[in-house]
Write a protein that holds these residues in place. Structure first.
Motif, PDB file in Angstrom:
ATOM      1  N   PHE A  26       0.862  -1.185   0.000  1.00  0.00           N
ATOM      2  CA  PHE A  26       0.000   0.000   0.000  1.00  0.00           C
ATOM      3  C   PHE A  26       0.898   1.234   0.000  1.00  0.00           C
ATOM      4  O   PHE A  26       1.784   1.353   0.850  1.00  0.00           O
ATOM      5  N   THR A  27       0.667   2.117  -0.964  1.00  0.00           N
ATOM      6  CA  THR A  27       1.485   3.316  -1.091  1.00  0.00           C
ATOM      7  C   THR A  27       0.650   4.535  -0.753  1.00  0.00           C
ATOM      8  O   THR A  27      -0.463   4.693  -1.255  1.00  0.00           O
ATOM      9  N   GLY A  28       1.203   5.385   0.104  1.00  0.00           N
ATOM     10  CA  GLY A  28       0.558   6.651   0.449  1.00  0.00           C
ATOM     11  C   GLY A  28       1.257   7.796  -0.260  1.00  0.00           C
ATOM     12  O   GLY A  28       2.385   7.653  -0.741  1.00  0.00           O
ATOM     13  N   ALA A  29       0.594   8.947  -0.305  1.00  0.00           N
ATOM     14  CA  ALA A  29       1.156  10.091  -1.028  1.00  0.00           C
ATOM     15  C   ALA A  29       2.137  10.899  -0.187  1.00  0.00           C
ATOM     16  O   ALA A  29       2.736  11.843  -0.691  1.00  0.00           O
ATOM     17  N   ASP A  30       2.304  10.550   1.095  1.00  0.00           N
ATOM     18  CA  ASP A  30       3.249  11.355   1.878  1.00  0.00           C
ATOM     19  C   ASP A  30       4.670  10.929   1.551  1.00  0.00           C
ATOM     20  O   ASP A  30       5.012   9.751   1.545  1.00  0.00           O
TER      21      ASP A  30
END
Lengths: 367, 367
Positions: A149-153
């Protein structure tokens, strides 16, 4: 050689004996807040009182154009927008979330990082749609192992530049109650809680609950990114490969009784009979017992348990306290249905994770 | 002699040279959070990102039965409930609030209290009804001097047990734009922001914005309660009677550019031309100029000012930065229409109030 991003970043370290909290730790404590303990009053934590841990900056994502990609080892990669996600079947779960680093600043020696005391926790009603259904639609191919899971931070941590990413074993990702959430307590997600989309994996510590979600990527191997392979592991020392941090260990918290002193937060409590209340949770199963101490662990007394509010929400408890004038130190320990018992003092580990040692609430009992 | 509440409470002190942040200061930092600086992006700070300073505990007040009393030196004491207050003429003001202790932990020596760095600030749209109209209805009697506001949060501070109370000179209390507020950003007040009622005195530091408001009491003399006579005063030393803390000194903050390192919060910025943005405010009048430095105060450059969003809200500003590879330290200073100029380093005072010294944003500029 030019200036590089790594110059912004130092190595992990332990605080020296007696070393006060550093300016860097204070910077993190000023932004990443805990839940004020009086908020243990609420079944569901009001907006802004839920704990918050943000590795980098809160990113700004435009809800009207944001999309979530499901890619990697899938037959039909998907890209879905907010309207499409909201159109899918809804699920709401009441979930207690706790930071994996909760209790870190109470460890000796102290790992230098976000300096949590005991209260990096909160409970919310998360609404979203099934991750498994999205993965089924994309068609997970044979040989799949982890889901990332990749977050934008975006930032740099111990020399590694990265978008925040965490992997989960496929079996966890395919659980029925794992959701891509777009609402918290019936409202669109707040920026600091992952707007417009985040992952919710009930039972796991906060590091798995990836915020500002952009990509769900299926891998044919174990994810070896920074937050899985380096950061969130239980290690004896820096060389120990350790084991991953996963579910929340059992923990009970006391809602501090009486009223506080401003600076010390020591409680002033009137002598006599009163009811001490709190909450308890475990990521491994239902809380089945809570014991309370008023003498800093010298003696323990069974608490009355409140109703169960679902498999992943904290459980209320109460205890009738006959307080005699003088000093008292309140604490509580939880046991869950798997037989895990909260320790008075947790085992030390290099990253300062999962410290579920018993809270100490200092009280002055007055006539 | 029995145990007394004063045993919970210690004397005020200064940190020793080089003394790290104490466990007590950390406890306060964990509960009372600042505004993450990236939230300078928003004209109006989203719920949960606005700074928060709570002296004691967040009290729980039942909105359906809560009443506000207007009493003391008035001809017709009033008691009004929420429905009555909501039925009165509404006013909405966009107001920047800042804690009087903002910047305290950056002072040398450091007064030991809530250890703020630079970001104890936030801007909200506050809706409520005129305090002056309520006082007029109650009929302020001749000889009135101060108006005292009592909140429901109760505790002990430096040995003095108290409900939180602050007094205002009558002329300030009678200003047209001072309101008893029941909404923040169009929603009912959150528990931590004073639900169901709080005072808003635009232009003043946060200590005047009494939360969980229960009583408005008119006095024939200067209020000599703890928060006026002891706590919020600018003093040279502990014996100096000092002067009261009132309005916000001018201050500009830089929204940190680029991306951060997790632990140090040092920014990584790409070399070349970029726009540095931020906000500036003053409680004394409109901001008329902002200057920016990228070399830690060595040189200053005029910023472009954004539109004015009312007399008491921060003003946006921007500056075109040609960043060369290497280290840089960003900061900004504000001037207001009264001619007050933000100092690079503010004058020290014993309580650590009104420290509007220039922020230092450490950057690593990379090719």
């Amino acid at each position: 050689m030019g200036t590089t991003a790594r110059e912004a970043s130092g190595a992990a370290r332990l605080a020296a004996p007696g070393e006060g909290i550093s300016a860097e730790e204070l910077q993190l404590a000023a932004r990443n807040h805990a839940m004020p303990l009086e908020a243990l009053r609420y079944d569901v934590t009001p907006a802004g009182l839920h704990y918050l841990l943000i590795h980098f900056d809160i990113p700004y994502l435009d809800e009207s154009t944001h999309t979530l990609s499901i890619d990697g080892l899938v037959r039909r990669p998907l890209s879905v927008d907010l309207a499409q996600l909201r159109g899918r079947p809804r699920q709401t779960h009441r979930v207690t979330l706790e930071c994996a680093g909760n209790g870190r600043a109470l460890l000796q020696p102290r790992p230098v990082s976000q300096p949590w005391l005991s209260e990096a926790v909160g409970t919310a009603e998360w609404t979203g749609t099934s991750l498994a259904a999205l993965l089924d639609e994309a068609g997970v191919a044979p040989g799949a192992h982890d889901v990332v899971f990749t977050g934008a931070d975006h930032g740099i941590e111990r020399g590694v530049e990265q978008d925040y990413q965490r992997g989960l074993p496929l079996a966890e990702a395919m659980r029925e109650d794992v959701i891509v959430a777009y609402e918290m307590n019936g409202q669109p997600l707040l920026p600091q809680h992952g707007a417009p989309l985040r992952l919710i994996v009930p039972g796991w510590y906060g590091m798995a609950q990836v915020k500002w979600l952009t990509n769900v990527t299926v891998l044919d191997r174990e994810f070896d990114g920074y937050q899985n392979a380096v950061a969130y592991r239980l290690r004896g020392d820096a060389e120990d490969p350790g084991v991953p941090v996963t579910r929340m260990q059992p923990r009970a918290l006391v809602r501090p009784p009486g009223f506080p002193d401003f600076m010390s937060r020591t409680r002033v409590v009137k002598a006599g009979v009163s009811t001490v209340e709190g909450r308890a949770w475990s990521g491994f199963g239902a809380v089945t017992a809570v014991e309370v101490t008023a003498d800093g662990g010298g003696s323990w007394h069974p608490a009355q348990l409140g109703p169960v509010a679902g498999p992943y929400a904290w459980r209320g408890w109460s205890w009738r306290w006959e307080a005699a004038p003088g000093r008292a130190v309140l604490g509580a320990r939880a046991t869950d249905e798997t037989g895990r018992v909260q320790p008075v003092q947790a085992e030390w580990n290099r990253g300062g994770f999962a410290n579920n040692g018993v809270q100490q609430v200092e009280c002055v009992v007055v006539d």
